[in-house]
Design an enzyme around this catalytic site. Sequence first.
Site, short mmCIF file in Angstrom:
data_model
loop_
_atom_site.label_atom_id
_atom_site.label_comp_id
_atom_site.label_asym_id
_atom_site.label_seq_id
_atom_site.Cartn_x
_atom_site.Cartn_y
_atom_site.Cartn_z
N GLU A 178 -52.98 -29.65 -21.09
CA GLU A 178 -52.47 -30.83 -20.16
C GLU A 178 -52.72 -31.90 -20.60
OE1 GLU A 178 -49.52 -31.21 -18.23
OE2 GLU A 178 -50.41 -33.75 -18.77
N ARG A 218 -52.58 -35.34 -19.00
CA ARG A 218 -52.10 -35.97 -18.48
C ARG A 218 -53.62 -35.47 -17.99
NH1 ARG A 218 -47.46 -38.88 -16.18
NH2 ARG A 218 -45.99 -37.40 -17.44
N GLY A 263 -46.78 -32.33 -14.94
CA GLY A 263 -45.65 -33.05 -15.93
C GLY A 263 -44.96 -33.88 -15.24
N THR A 264 -43.71 -34.54 -15.90
CA THR A 264 -43.48 -35.88 -15.37
C THR A 264 -43.03 -35.67 -14.27
OG1 THR A 264 -42.45 -36.30 -17.74
CG2 THR A 264 -40.97 -36.68 -16.22
N SER A 292 -39.82 -34.07 -22.16
CA SER A 292 -39.23 -35.16 -22.46
C SER A 292 -39.80 -36.15 -22.40
CB SER A 292 -37.78 -35.01 -21.53
OG SER A 292 -37.92 -34.66 -20.36
N GLY A 317 -26.85 -47.46 -17.29
CA GLY A 317 -27.12 -45.97 -17.26
C GLY A 317 -26.82 -45.54 -15.98
N VAL A 362 -24.44 -51.43 -23.57
CA VAL A 362 -25.12 -52.01 -23.78
C VAL A 362 -26.03 -52.39 -25.28
CG1 VAL A 362 -27.54 -52.55 -23.05
CG2 VAL A 362 -25.68 -52.39 -21.43
N HIS A 417 -22.20 -22.50 13.95
CA HIS A 417 -21.76 -23.69 14.01
C HIS A 417 -22.60 -23.76 15.60
CE1 HIS A 417 -18.81 -25.40 15.19
NE2 HIS A 417 -18.67 -25.61 17.05
P1 NAI Z 1 -27.71 -39.42 -18.06
O1 NAI Z 1 -28.13 -38.69 -20.09
O2 NAI Z 1 -28.15 -38.29 -16.85
O3 NAI Z 1 -27.40 -40.55 -18.00
C1 NAI Z 1 -27.84 -41.87 -18.82
C2 NAI Z 1 -26.45 -43.00 -19.38
O4 NAI Z 1 -25.95 -43.62 -19.54
C3 NAI Z 1 -24.95 -41.41 -19.22
O5 NAI Z 1 -23.98 -42.29 -18.59
C4 NAI Z 1 -24.66 -43.30 -20.54
O6 NAI Z 1 -23.23 -42.71 -20.83
C5 NAI Z 1 -25.34 -44.43 -20.27
N1 NAI Z 1 -26.20 -44.91 -21.71
C6 NAI Z 1 -25.78 -44.69 -23.13
N2 NAI Z 1 -25.95 -45.16 -23.76
C7 NAI Z 1 -25.81 -46.46 -22.92
C8 NAI Z 1 -25.57 -48.30 -23.59
N3 NAI Z 1 -25.86 -48.59 -24.95
N4 NAI Z 1 -24.92 -48.45 -22.12
C9 NAI Z 1 -23.98 -48.12 -21.30
N5 NAI Z 1 -24.76 -47.35 -20.47
C10 NAI Z 1 -24.75 -46.32 -21.63
O7 NAI Z 1 -29.36 -39.97 -18.18
P2 NAI Z 1 -30.72 -40.50 -17.31
O8 NAI Z 1 -30.19 -40.51 -15.57
O9 NAI Z 1 -31.83 -40.53 -17.73
O10 NAI Z 1 -31.51 -39.06 -16.68
C11 NAI Z 1 -32.33 -38.50 -17.75
C12 NAI Z 1 -32.32 -36.67 -17.87
O11 NAI Z 1 -32.78 -36.37 -16.85
C13 NAI Z 1 -31.33 -36.20 -17.57
O12 NAI Z 1 -31.41 -34.96 -18.39
C14 NAI Z 1 -30.79 -35.90 -16.08
O13 NAI Z 1 -30.41 -34.48 -15.79
C15 NAI Z 1 -32.69 -35.43 -15.92
N6 NAI Z 1 -33.22 -36.04 -14.02
C16 NAI Z 1 -32.36 -35.17 -13.21
C17 NAI Z 1 -32.53 -35.25 -12.10
C18 NAI Z 1 -32.19 -34.46 -10.66
O14 NAI Z 1 -31.74 -33.48 -11.07
N7 NAI Z 1 -31.93 -34.96 -9.91
C19 NAI Z 1 -32.83 -36.58 -11.51
C20 NAI Z 1 -33.66 -37.96 -12.63
C21 NAI Z 1 -33.46 -37.15 -13.68
#
Ligand code: NAI
Length: 469
Positions: free
Chosen positions: A34, A36, A41-42, A146, A183, A240, A448
């Site tokens: 590792e 870090r 990890g993240t 990642s 996003g 964006v 309940h």
């Molecule tokens: P995400 O893939 O969930 O969302 C990214 C969003 O950015 C998408 O809706 C996309 O359409 C938008 N996007 C992309 N390019 C763009 C642009 N140029 N302009 C405007 N919008 C744009 O990715 P996120 O939220 O960054 O998460 C990353 C990873 O981490 C995901 O795979 C997620 O599942 C995971 N994660 C999971 C969590 C959980 O399970 N609670 C918590 C945090 C992250």
Amino acid sequence: MADTYDLVVIGSGPGGYVGAIKAAQLGLKVAVVEKRKTYGGTCLNVGCIPSKALLHASEMFAEAQHSFADLGIEVAPKLDLAKMLGHKDKTVKANVDGVAFLFKKNKIDGITGTGRIKAAGEVEVTGEDGTTRSLATKAICIATGSAVAGIPGVSVAFDGTTIVSSDDAIALKTVPQTMIVVGGGVIGLELGSVWHRLGAKVTVVEYLDKVLGPMDGDVSAQFQKMMLKQGLEFRLGAKVTAVEAADGGARVTFEPVKGGAAETLSADVVLVATGRKPYTEGLGLQEAGVALDGMGRVEIDAHYATNVPGIYAIGDVVKGPMLAHKAEDEGIALAEILAGQAGHVNYGVIPSVVYTSPEVASIGKTEEELKKEGVAYAVGKFPFTANGRARAMLHTDGFVKFLTDKATDRVLGCHIVGFGAGDMIHEAAVLMEFGGSAEDLARTCHAHPTLSEAVREAAFAAFAKPIHI
Ligand code: NAI
């Protein structure tokens, strides 16, 4: 003379550390490399765990401000951000220390440094001081996870304070007055919620015409309405094209996806949350001959084996959803395979949870997917407004939705928006793992008064009729 192992895992996130523990439990001699200073990890250091500490604390703050009075509790809450961040840091420390303890307990060698695959059977570790050591091993597991992807085609100069990724958005020293979130996915809505609850005016700019893109359409539509009611603002269907530092803050330029004039918004802080990419830098994969797929992920077969015998990969660095629990399950399955057992992950039954308020939880197919696949399905839905416990707790927002096979009643998907959705979804997960039907669940006695009764009622709705509506 190199140290010799059965398994060397590179990366100690949920995939790597869980896989290492399982392998050690099954009698393998294991090392984890590792880079870090702490394990986890993240997820444990800058992702799931710290964000959940802040989500919980900020949710309590918002409840104290907006809901306590309705319960007959008069308070005037005051934010101590430093203390809240301290709570987050303590939570992280307890978890990363926990992994170190588990390594010791399972006699796993935790090695701090950057791992590089020299060839099948050999990992070179470079320490912070530049010294190297070599580990000889029967199997190598790449579990490097990642990293923040940035915005496709847009150069973003992250500075950690005004233009930030999720890594820094969990550690802002002051509450920004304004925040733009690029996003409207999981990270954007979770961390956007945190800073909104703490006082920031938050605008989410999202490319798609819906938030939480991959979720069931019903869920994302209703959820977005709830977020709007809470005060978050949305610019949907907006691409964006630039994020730049400006006037002590930052500005975001976006244009309608359907075409039209570009627009610019400014804010104190811009959080870029447009996805993550597999992390393979510096691993020596090219030299070792390990193949990547078209999306930069390590290519694997059904048993996590890469094209090079003896080298395996799991978690965010391979195909599939980037979720800690998916990585954990792959780590366990790989350890079992290496120990001569039958390791397996059921990719059809992996829950997905967004830890907002209310939570969103999903498993199996969405209605859109079933339509596309031409599956004849039935829908059973039940709102929390008709659940006694939810009323008592003032948590009546949301619903439970089951999707079942019309002919057999087998559960194909379950989607929950509501308080505690992330825990309740596992009722559907176990049911689906056993190939159960909505009737199986509905005929299971539920205590309940509980929120889980809404899950049962939605199951009733799928094959017969709910009682309480
Ligand atoms: P995400 O893939 O969930 O969302 C990214 C969003 O950015 C998408 O809706 C996309 O359409 C938008 N996007 C992309 N390019 C763009 C642009 N140029 N302009 C405007 N919008 C744009 O990715 P996120 O939220 O960054 O998460 C990353 C990873 O981490 C995901 O795979 C997620 O599942 C995971 N994660 C999971 C969590 C959980 O399970 N609670 C918590 C945090 C992250």
